[in-house]
Design an enzyme around this catalytic site. Sequence first.
Site, short mmCIF file in Angstrom:
data_model
loop_
_atom_site.label_atom_id
_atom_site.label_comp_id
_atom_site.label_asym_id
_atom_site.label_seq_id
_atom_site.Cartn_x
_atom_site.Cartn_y
_atom_site.Cartn_z
N SER A 114 35.97 -34.82 64.39
CA SER A 114 36.26 -33.45 64.90
C SER A 114 36.54 -33.70 66.48
O SER A 114 37.18 -34.33 67.10
CB SER A 114 35.55 -32.26 64.62
OG SER A 114 35.87 -31.20 64.56
N ASP A 254 41.73 -30.52 54.89
CA ASP A 254 41.27 -30.64 56.10
C ASP A 254 41.81 -29.46 57.15
O ASP A 254 43.01 -29.13 57.16
CB ASP A 254 41.44 -32.00 56.93
CG ASP A 254 40.53 -32.28 57.97
OD1 ASP A 254 40.08 -31.28 58.39
OD2 ASP A 254 40.09 -33.59 57.96
N HIS A 281 37.50 -30.97 55.98
CA HIS A 281 37.13 -31.42 57.28
C HIS A 281 35.76 -32.42 57.41
O HIS A 281 35.79 -33.38 58.21
CB HIS A 281 36.97 -30.17 58.12
CG HIS A 281 36.80 -30.53 59.67
ND1 HIS A 281 37.99 -31.06 60.23
CD2 HIS A 281 35.93 -30.34 60.86
CE1 HIS A 281 37.58 -31.06 61.76
NE2 HIS A 281 36.38 -30.61 61.87
#
Length: 318
Positions: A114, A254, A281
Amino acid sequence: MPVATPTVESRTLPVLGHETWVQVTTPTAPRPGALPLVVLHGGPGMAHDYVANLAALAQETGRTVVHYDQLGCGRSTHLPDAPAEFWTPQLFVDEFHAVLTGLGIERCHVLGQSWGGMLGAEIAVRRPASLVSLAICNSPASMQLWVEGAAQLRAELPADVRDALERHEAAGTTTDPEYLAATQVFYARHVCRITPTHPDFAASEAQMEAEPTVYHTMNGPNEFHVVGTLRDWSVVDRLPAVAVPTLVVAGEFDEATPATWAPFVERIPDVTSHVFPGASHCTHLEQPEEFRAVVAAFLAAHDDAAAPAGDEEPGEPR
Protein backbone atom coordinates in the site's frame (compact mmCIF):
# COMPACT_ATOMS: atom_id res chain seq x y z
CA MET A 1 11.49 -33.41 16.25
CA PRO A 2 11.28 -29.72 17.20
CA VAL A 3 10.56 -27.25 14.43
CA ALA A 4 13.39 -24.81 13.85
CA THR A 5 12.45 -21.21 14.48
CA PRO A 6 14.25 -18.09 13.27
CA THR A 7 16.02 -15.64 15.53
CA VAL A 8 13.97 -12.49 16.06
CA GLU A 9 15.66 -9.40 17.46
CA SER A 10 14.13 -5.97 17.95
CA ARG A 11 15.67 -2.65 18.95
CA THR A 12 15.57 1.04 18.14
CA LEU A 13 17.93 2.95 15.91
CA PRO A 14 18.69 6.67 16.04
CA VAL A 15 17.11 8.15 12.91
CA LEU A 16 16.94 11.83 12.00
CA GLY A 17 17.11 12.85 15.65
CA HIS A 18 14.43 10.37 16.67
CA GLU A 19 14.13 6.61 17.29
CA THR A 20 12.95 4.05 14.75
CA TRP A 21 11.96 0.60 16.00
CA VAL A 22 13.28 -2.28 13.91
CA GLN A 23 12.80 -6.04 13.97
CA VAL A 24 15.28 -8.38 12.29
CA THR A 25 14.28 -11.98 11.61
CA THR A 26 17.24 -14.24 10.81
CA PRO A 27 16.72 -17.76 9.41
CA THR A 28 18.22 -20.80 11.09
CA ALA A 29 19.70 -21.90 7.75
CA PRO A 30 20.72 -18.83 5.73
CA ARG A 31 20.89 -19.52 2.00
CA PRO A 32 24.15 -18.39 0.39
CA GLY A 33 23.56 -15.36 -1.76
CA ALA A 34 20.09 -14.66 -0.35
CA LEU A 35 19.99 -10.91 0.22
CA PRO A 36 17.97 -9.26 3.02
CA LEU A 37 14.36 -8.22 2.43
CA VAL A 38 13.21 -4.92 3.92
CA VAL A 39 9.43 -4.64 4.38
CA LEU A 40 7.76 -1.22 4.20
CA HIS A 41 4.35 -1.02 5.86
CA GLY A 42 1.42 1.08 4.72
CA GLY A 43 -0.77 3.81 6.05
CA PRO A 44 1.10 6.07 6.16
CA GLY A 45 1.08 5.47 9.90
CA MET A 46 -0.30 1.91 10.20
CA ALA A 47 2.78 0.34 11.87
CA HIS A 48 4.28 -3.00 10.84
CA ASP A 49 1.97 -5.39 12.69
CA TYR A 50 -0.38 -6.12 9.79
CA VAL A 51 2.57 -7.18 7.57
CA ALA A 52 4.30 -9.09 10.38
CA ASN A 53 3.48 -12.45 8.77
CA LEU A 54 5.97 -11.69 6.00
CA ALA A 55 8.68 -12.59 8.52
CA ALA A 56 7.89 -16.19 7.51
CA LEU A 57 9.90 -15.49 4.36
CA ALA A 58 13.03 -15.72 6.50
CA GLN A 59 12.69 -19.48 7.05
CA GLU A 60 11.04 -20.08 3.69
CA THR A 61 13.74 -18.37 1.62
CA GLY A 62 16.78 -18.48 3.90
CA ARG A 63 17.13 -14.70 4.03
CA THR A 64 17.03 -12.03 6.72
CA VAL A 65 13.74 -10.10 6.85
CA VAL A 66 13.63 -6.60 8.30
CA HIS A 67 10.49 -4.85 9.52
CA TYR A 68 10.38 -1.40 11.06
CA ASP A 69 7.75 1.02 12.30
CA GLN A 70 8.06 4.25 10.37
CA LEU A 71 8.45 7.46 12.33
CA GLY A 72 5.25 8.69 13.93
CA CYS A 73 3.66 5.31 14.55
CA GLY A 74 3.92 1.96 16.30
CA ARG A 75 6.95 1.60 18.56
CA SER A 76 8.93 4.41 16.92
CA THR A 77 9.01 8.04 18.05
CA HIS A 78 5.59 9.70 17.88
CA LEU A 79 5.49 13.35 16.90
CA PRO A 80 1.89 14.54 17.37
CA ASP A 81 2.93 18.19 17.41
CA ALA A 82 4.99 18.11 14.20
CA PRO A 83 3.63 20.46 11.53
CA ALA A 84 1.96 19.00 8.45
CA GLU A 85 4.92 19.96 6.25
CA PHE A 86 7.17 17.67 8.32
CA TRP A 87 5.41 14.56 6.99
CA THR A 88 6.76 14.17 3.45
CA PRO A 89 7.77 11.20 1.29
CA GLN A 90 11.37 12.44 1.50
CA LEU A 91 11.28 12.05 5.29
CA PHE A 92 10.47 8.36 4.90
CA VAL A 93 13.00 7.87 2.10
CA ASP A 94 15.66 9.30 4.42
CA GLU A 95 14.46 7.07 7.25
CA PHE A 96 14.76 3.97 5.04
CA HIS A 97 18.39 4.75 4.23
CA ALA A 98 19.14 5.50 7.89
CA VAL A 99 17.72 2.09 8.84
CA LEU A 100 19.94 0.36 6.26
CA THR A 101 22.98 2.22 7.58
CA GLY A 102 22.10 1.39 11.18
CA LEU A 103 21.78 -2.31 10.36
CA GLY A 104 24.85 -2.43 8.12
CA ILE A 105 22.89 -3.52 5.05
CA GLU A 106 24.65 -2.75 1.77
CA ARG A 107 22.25 -4.41 -0.67
CA CYS A 108 18.66 -5.51 -0.22
CA HIS A 109 15.32 -6.29 -1.77
CA VAL A 110 12.41 -4.03 -0.80
CA LEU A 111 8.76 -5.02 -0.48
CA GLY A 112 6.24 -2.26 0.13
CA GLN A 113 2.53 -2.76 0.81
CA SER A 114 0.00 0.00 0.00
CA TRP A 115 1.69 3.27 1.09
CA GLY A 116 4.80 1.12 1.52
CA GLY A 117 4.75 0.40 -2.22
CA MET A 118 4.41 4.10 -2.94
CA LEU A 119 7.41 4.70 -0.67
CA GLY A 120 9.28 1.88 -2.39
CA ALA A 121 8.71 3.60 -5.73
CA GLU A 122 9.94 6.90 -4.27
CA ILE A 123 13.10 5.10 -3.15
CA ALA A 124 13.58 3.32 -6.47
CA VAL A 125 13.28 6.38 -8.73
CA ARG A 126 16.28 7.83 -6.86
CA ARG A 127 18.33 4.76 -7.96
CA PRO A 128 20.16 3.97 -4.71
CA ALA A 129 23.01 1.45 -5.03
CA SER A 130 21.54 -0.52 -2.13
CA LEU A 131 18.35 -1.49 -3.97
CA VAL A 132 18.40 -4.84 -5.80
CA SER A 133 14.70 -5.37 -6.52
CA LEU A 134 11.33 -3.89 -5.62
CA ALA A 135 7.97 -5.52 -4.91
CA ILE A 136 5.06 -3.05 -5.08
CA CYS A 137 2.05 -4.64 -3.41
CA ASN A 138 -1.51 -3.24 -3.56
CA SER A 139 -0.31 0.29 -4.30
CA PRO A 140 -1.34 3.19 -6.54
CA ALA A 141 1.03 5.18 -8.73
CA SER A 142 -0.83 8.39 -7.90
CA MET A 143 -3.39 9.50 -5.36
CA GLN A 144 -5.59 10.92 -8.10
CA LEU A 145 -5.84 7.44 -9.60
CA TRP A 146 -6.52 6.08 -6.10
CA VAL A 147 -9.36 8.54 -5.49
CA GLU A 148 -10.87 7.77 -8.90
CA GLY A 149 -10.69 4.04 -8.16
CA ALA A 150 -12.29 4.55 -4.76
CA ALA A 151 -15.11 6.53 -6.35
CA GLN A 152 -15.72 3.68 -8.76
CA LEU A 153 -15.88 1.14 -5.92
CA ARG A 154 -18.06 3.43 -3.78
CA ALA A 155 -20.57 3.65 -6.62
CA GLU A 156 -21.05 -0.10 -6.30
CA LEU A 157 -21.94 0.06 -2.58
CA PRO A 158 -25.57 -0.21 -1.42
CA ALA A 159 -27.49 3.07 -1.73
CA ASP A 160 -27.91 3.55 2.03
CA VAL A 161 -24.18 3.10 2.58
CA ARG A 162 -23.32 5.60 -0.15
CA ASP A 163 -25.79 8.08 1.32
CA ALA A 164 -24.25 7.81 4.80
CA LEU A 165 -20.75 8.35 3.44
CA GLU A 166 -21.73 11.37 1.36
CA ARG A 167 -23.81 13.05 4.09
CA HIS A 168 -21.16 12.81 6.76
CA GLU A 169 -18.29 13.80 4.49
CA ALA A 170 -20.24 16.90 3.42
CA ALA A 171 -21.00 17.73 7.06
CA GLY A 172 -17.48 16.98 8.28
CA THR A 173 -18.83 14.40 10.74
CA THR A 174 -16.54 11.55 9.76
CA THR A 175 -16.32 10.27 13.35
CA ASP A 176 -20.08 9.68 13.56
CA PRO A 177 -20.92 6.01 14.28
CA GLU A 178 -23.13 5.85 11.18
CA TYR A 179 -20.24 7.00 9.00
CA LEU A 180 -17.80 4.58 10.62
CA ALA A 181 -20.24 1.72 10.09
CA ALA A 182 -20.54 2.65 6.42
CA THR A 183 -16.76 2.67 6.01
CA GLN A 184 -16.65 -0.88 7.35
CA VAL A 185 -18.85 -2.04 4.48
CA PHE A 186 -16.23 -0.72 2.06
CA TYR A 187 -13.38 -2.21 4.11
CA ALA A 188 -15.01 -5.66 4.21
CA ARG A 189 -15.25 -5.67 0.43
CA HIS A 190 -11.99 -4.06 -0.63
CA VAL A 191 -9.48 -3.77 2.24
CA CYS A 192 -9.47 -7.09 4.12
CA ARG A 193 -11.98 -9.81 3.29
CA ILE A 194 -11.40 -11.77 6.51
CA THR A 195 -14.14 -12.12 9.14
CA PRO A 196 -13.58 -11.52 11.99
CA THR A 197 -10.86 -8.93 11.40
CA HIS A 198 -7.39 -10.46 11.27
CA PRO A 199 -5.65 -9.75 14.62
CA ASP A 200 -2.54 -8.36 12.93
CA PHE A 201 -4.64 -5.86 10.98
CA ALA A 202 -6.61 -5.01 14.13
CA ALA A 203 -3.35 -4.31 15.98
CA SER A 204 -2.11 -1.85 13.35
CA GLU A 205 -5.51 -0.20 13.12
CA ALA A 206 -5.76 0.20 16.90
CA GLN A 207 -2.34 1.86 17.05
CA MET A 208 -3.26 4.23 14.24
CA GLU A 209 -6.57 5.17 15.87
CA ALA A 210 -4.85 5.77 19.22
CA GLU A 211 -2.38 8.22 17.63
CA PRO A 212 -3.49 9.08 14.08
CA THR A 213 -1.18 12.03 13.37
CA VAL A 214 0.60 10.57 10.34
CA TYR A 215 -2.41 8.87 8.78
CA HIS A 216 -4.78 11.80 9.21
CA THR A 217 -2.18 14.37 8.12
CA MET A 218 -0.95 12.58 4.99
CA ASN A 219 -4.04 10.59 3.98
CA GLY A 220 -7.23 11.63 5.74
CA PRO A 221 -9.86 9.96 7.94
CA ASN A 222 -10.04 6.71 5.97
CA GLU A 223 -8.92 4.83 2.88
CA PHE A 224 -11.24 6.51 0.41
CA HIS A 225 -11.70 10.07 1.70
CA VAL A 226 -8.24 11.43 0.88
CA VAL A 227 -7.87 15.02 2.01
CA GLY A 228 -4.33 14.93 3.43
CA THR A 229 -0.98 16.17 2.18
CA LEU A 230 -0.58 13.18 -0.16
CA ARG A 231 -3.72 14.03 -2.14
CA ASP A 232 -1.67 15.39 -5.07
CA TRP A 233 1.12 12.81 -4.88
CA SER A 234 2.20 11.02 -8.06
CA VAL A 235 5.21 9.03 -9.17
CA VAL A 236 3.84 8.28 -12.65
CA ASP A 237 6.13 10.55 -14.66
CA ARG A 238 9.22 9.38 -12.76
CA LEU A 239 8.69 5.62 -13.15
CA PRO A 240 10.98 5.16 -16.18
CA ALA A 241 13.85 5.98 -13.79
CA VAL A 242 13.30 2.73 -11.85
CA ALA A 243 16.37 0.65 -12.71
CA VAL A 244 15.73 -2.57 -10.76
CA PRO A 245 13.47 -5.57 -11.47
CA THR A 246 10.03 -4.85 -10.09
CA LEU A 247 7.10 -7.06 -9.13
CA VAL A 248 3.62 -5.49 -8.97
CA VAL A 249 0.87 -7.45 -7.21
CA ALA A 250 -2.77 -6.74 -6.37
CA GLY A 251 -5.97 -8.52 -5.40
CA GLU A 252 -8.98 -9.03 -7.63
CA PHE A 253 -11.18 -6.93 -5.32
CA ASP A 254 -8.39 -4.58 -4.20
CA GLU A 255 -9.16 -0.97 -3.38
CA ALA A 256 -6.03 -0.43 -5.48
CA THR A 257 -7.96 -0.98 -8.70
CA PRO A 258 -6.14 -2.02 -11.92
CA ALA A 259 -6.11 1.56 -13.19
CA THR A 260 -4.23 2.71 -10.08
CA TRP A 261 -1.28 0.38 -10.58
CA ALA A 262 -1.27 0.21 -14.39
CA PRO A 263 1.40 2.98 -14.66
CA PHE A 264 3.87 0.78 -12.77
CA VAL A 265 3.44 -1.96 -15.36
CA GLU A 266 3.42 0.42 -18.30
CA ARG A 267 6.38 2.62 -17.35
CA ILE A 268 8.88 0.60 -15.29
CA PRO A 269 11.35 -0.98 -17.75
CA ASP A 270 11.78 -4.39 -16.05
CA VAL A 271 8.44 -5.34 -14.49
CA THR A 272 6.15 -8.30 -13.93
CA SER A 273 2.69 -8.32 -12.38
CA HIS A 274 0.41 -10.79 -10.62
CA VAL A 275 -3.25 -10.51 -9.59
CA PHE A 276 -4.56 -12.80 -6.85
CA PRO A 277 -8.11 -14.02 -7.61
CA GLY A 278 -10.56 -13.58 -4.74
CA ALA A 279 -8.26 -11.30 -2.73
CA SER A 280 -8.48 -7.63 -1.85
CA HIS A 281 -6.06 -5.04 -0.46
CA CYS A 282 -4.53 -7.20 2.28
CA THR A 283 -3.68 -10.08 -0.06
CA HIS A 284 -0.82 -11.16 2.19
CA LEU A 285 -3.31 -11.79 5.05
CA GLU A 286 -6.08 -13.30 2.94
CA GLN A 287 -3.86 -15.66 0.92
CA PRO A 288 -0.60 -15.75 2.91
CA GLU A 289 1.00 -18.90 1.49
CA GLU A 290 0.17 -18.01 -2.12
CA PHE A 291 1.37 -14.43 -1.62
CA ARG A 292 4.68 -15.47 -0.07
CA ALA A 293 5.26 -18.07 -2.80
CA VAL A 294 4.98 -15.43 -5.52
CA VAL A 295 7.27 -13.06 -3.64
CA ALA A 296 9.78 -15.80 -2.79
CA ALA A 297 10.12 -16.83 -6.44
CA PHE A 298 10.66 -13.22 -7.47
CA LEU A 299 13.32 -12.65 -4.79
CA ALA A 300 15.17 -15.85 -5.65
CA ALA A 301 15.26 -14.92 -9.32
CA HIS A 302 17.08 -11.69 -8.51
CA ASP A 303 19.47 -12.71 -5.73
CA ASP A 304 22.32 -14.20 -7.73
CA ALA A 305 22.39 -11.48 -10.37
CA ALA A 306 22.64 -8.75 -7.77
CA ALA A 307 26.37 -8.79 -7.11
CA PRO A 308 28.85 -8.32 -10.00
CA ALA A 309 31.50 -11.01 -10.39
CA GLY A 310 34.28 -10.60 -7.88
CA ASP A 311 32.23 -8.63 -5.38
CA GLU A 312 32.12 -9.82 -1.80
CA GLU A 313 28.82 -10.97 -0.38
CA PRO A 314 27.03 -8.07 1.30
CA GLY A 315 27.06 -8.16 5.05
CA GLU A 316 24.09 -9.28 7.09
CA PRO A 317 22.55 -6.84 9.57
CA ARG A 318 24.71 -6.24 12.61
